[in-house]
Design an enzyme around this catalytic site. Structure first.
Site, PDB file in Angstrom:
ATOM      1  N   ASN A 381      70.938  42.272  34.985  1.00  0.00           N
ATOM      2  CA  ASN A 381      71.314  41.028  34.332  1.00  0.00           C
ATOM      3  C   ASN A 381      72.743  40.543  34.515  1.00  0.00           C
ATOM      4  OD1 ASN A 381      68.828  40.255  32.658  1.00  0.00           O
ATOM      5  ND2 ASN A 381      69.057  42.448  32.327  1.00  0.00           N
ATOM      6  N   ILE A 384      73.310  38.050  38.808  1.00  0.00           N
ATOM      7  CA  ILE A 384      71.962  37.640  39.214  1.00  0.00           C
ATOM      8  C   ILE A 384      71.866  37.345  40.725  1.00  0.00           C
ATOM      9  CG2 ILE A 384      70.158  35.874  38.872  1.00  0.00           C
ATOM     10  CD1 ILE A 384      70.286  38.013  36.673  1.00  0.00           C
ATOM     11  N   HIS A 387      71.559  40.726  42.344  1.00  0.00           N
ATOM     12  CA  HIS A 387      70.323  41.390  41.905  1.00  0.00           C
ATOM     13  C   HIS A 387      69.102  40.744  42.581  1.00  0.00           C
ATOM     14  CE1 HIS A 387      67.319  43.270  39.431  1.00  0.00           C
ATOM     15  NE2 HIS A 387      66.915  42.104  38.982  1.00  0.00           N
ATOM     16  N   HIS A 420      80.815  48.176  48.065  1.00  0.00           N
ATOM     17  CA  HIS A 420      81.964  48.281  47.150  1.00  0.00           C
ATOM     18  C   HIS A 420      83.107  49.048  47.815  1.00  0.00           C
ATOM     19  CE1 HIS A 420      79.259  46.882  43.962  1.00  0.00           C
ATOM     20  NE2 HIS A 420      80.358  46.620  43.279  1.00  0.00           N
TER      21      HIS A 420
END
Ligand SMILES: CC(C)(COP(=O)(O)OP(=O)(O)OC[C@H]1O[C@@H](n2cnc3c(N)ncnc32)[C@H](O)[C@@H]1OP(=O)(O)O)[C@@H](O)C(=O)NCCC(=O)NCCS
Length: 493
Positions: A381, A384, A387, A420
């Protein structure tokens, strides 16, 4: 107003406001049942003194029957779960007031200790070393070459002048170069600053994800076209063009591709939902927010975070663990505040401003991650666009190919951990794997939180990992960067 109504009001006043709709059922109702059973014939149905024995305020009159002077009734204290009381709005306000007060104290303490450290000129030096050399913006401009390359491959695949295998090979080569080229420039070009390099690598990572999606969707369209019957497809195409719906391969235009490149999404579609017009007031509000929150973030970093980080270096050098923990907790407050501001600035202000300008209709950039009772819910959540991309182009294809959900989940977090690390290690020119470890640790962390913490405890566990985990990673990177670049004699490999 009749007496009875007044008594009812008084009862409500004493017990505090109850959630509406609780009237018939719930724990409050159970208490009332007991109260009714215990109350004698002189006592009203809810344990109240009869209306005629009350004064105008609804209290029992002193001259009435002694039995009617009762001022107690069977009832639970508000903090008992049986009372059914749930209105803690005042306590929430108290928390906010306490938060503001304690932070105001910290703010004053910081000003007294360090004076004003905010310096806009210093911000420019984070992006540019030499005013005549702009490697990061040049890198971003060069990224267009890869967009054009992907477009040309798709154009040739659509008309059949390239086979699917050759097309795949060219796309893979293009995507690999998208990741390697800026990394090589960031590592070799001495005029690029770490911040400029981070931003350029983020742009290239976004481009990688977008072109990956562009290739996937066009491939799905070709597969669909191959299956569809030519006769019905011809009829459908004329119907669609009348409705303004774009069908493959009409989507293969530079205009369509560049709309996708600038749109605030990572998932390509032939027909994005579009908003009917640009709302000028909405756009202006978002732009003002962008300006304000940018200044606020820069100010907080310079005034609050930088001195705290600088003061953390000595305890790290001395391996003074209690002081390290104290520094970590001290850094956690400004770090978390800046992260929350960043969330609003990026996911609400910036994304909405871009979407409004481009009349991009889907504004679901975030969901209510702050209510996360599990780490899984948080990752579903908070971001978005990422995701959605992970689900559509990585997770679901892996699951459909027969991999277990656990494998697919771990695969997604591995890829996320790689990116990352990619956007941090290369600009800092050191490979410590802190970001990689932090992302991959989400898999066992999600299991632990899901297994041992539920409800509010789960929510508190998610907040705690966010508040403590991030400054830990920040301190690790800054410490290692400091040791590598400013204390060469003590640097370790
Ligand atoms: C890994 C990740 C994608 C898992 O998502 P999830 O929502 O927990 O996964 P779920 O198992 O609940 O399934 C999600 C979807 O897959 C579908 N699915 C599950 N099993 C399936 C199967 N066998 N076949 C097809 N689809 C399937 C589900 O129906 C669901 O679809 P929906 O979203 O349309 O309802 C998510 O945790 C994630 O995005 N992680 C990475 C986040 C990240 O790195 N973000 C970076 C931010 S900086």
């Amino acid at each position: 107003m009749g007496d009875r109504g007044g008594a009812g009001d008084s009862w409500r006043k004493r017990t505090g406001s109850r959630p509406s709709g609780q009237g018939g059922g719930g724990p409050g109702a159970a208490v009332e049942d007991v109260r009714d059973a215990v109350a004698g014939p002189d006592v009203g149905a809810r344990g109240e003194v009869p209306a005629q024995a009350r004064d105008k305020d609804g209290d029992a009159r002193v001259d009435s029957d002694p039995l009617e002077l009762r001022c107690h009734r069977l009832q639970d204290s508000l903090f008992s779960s049986n009372s059914g009381f749930s209105n803690y709005r005042g306590i929430l306000n108290w928390c906010v007031v306490m938060l503001i007060l304690s932070n105001a104290r910290l703010f004053l303490e910081n000003l007294i200790k360090y004076g004003i450290l905010v310096d806009p000129i210093q911000v420019v030096s984070l992006f540019l070393k030499d005013p005549y050399s702009w490697p990061a913006p040049c890198l971003v401009i060069v990224a267009n070459v890869f967009v054009v390359a992907a477009f040309q491959v798709e154009k040739h695949l659509a008309v059949g002048t390239l086979t699917e295998q050759v097309g795949l090979l060219l796309h893979v080569a293009n995507l690999v170069i998208i990741l390697c080229f800026p990394a090589a420039v960031a590592l070799l070009d001495k005029s690029i600053t770490p911040v400029g390099s981070v931003l350029a690598l983020i742009v290239y990572t976004i481009l990688f994800l977008k072109l990956f999606s562009y290739r996937d969707v066009n491939l799905w369209c070709r597969q669909h076209r191959a299956k569809a019957k030519t006769a019905s497809a011809g009829k459908k195409a004329s119907e669609d063009s009348a409705q303004g719906i774009v069908r493959y391969p009409d989507n293969l235009t530079y205009r369509d591709l560049y709309y996708f490149i600038f749109a605030p999404t990572l998932c390509y579609e032939l027909n994005f939902p579009r908003s009917p017009r640009i709302r000028k007031r909405f756009l202006l509000r978002r732009l003002l927010e962008i300006l304000f929150f940018t200044q606020l973030q820069v100010g907080l970093i310079q005034q609050w975070m930088v001195p705290t980080i600088q003061n953390s270096m000595k305890p790290f050098r001395d391996m003074d663990y209690s002081r390290i923990i104290e520094r970590l907790l001290k850094l956690a407050v400004p770090n978390h505040l800046i992260w929350l501001i960043f969330f609003y600035w990026f996911f609400h202000s910036c994304m909405n401003a871009v979407a409004e300008l481009m009349q991009f209709g889907d504004r679901e950039f975030y969901r209510d991650w702050w209510n996360s009772e599990s780490v899984t819910y948080f990752w579903q959540n908070w971001n978005i666009p990422v995701h959605k991309w992970c689900l559509r182009h990585f997770y679901k294809p892996l699951v459909r190919r027969g991999n277990s959900k656990w494998m697919a989940n771990t695969g997604v977090f591995l890829a996320s951990a790689f990116f990352h690390e990619y956007v941090l290690s290369i600009p800092l020119r050191m490979f410590r794997l802190w970001a990689f470890t932090a992302m991959i640790a989400q898999v066992p962390l999600a299991w632990i939180v899901g297994r041992f913490f539920q409800g509010n405890y789960g929510n508190a566990a998610v907040w705690l990992t966010l508040i403590i985990g991030q400054p830990m990673a920040v301190l690790m990177y800054v410490h290692d960067y400091y040791v590598l670049n400013y204390e060469p004699s003590t640097a370790y490999a």
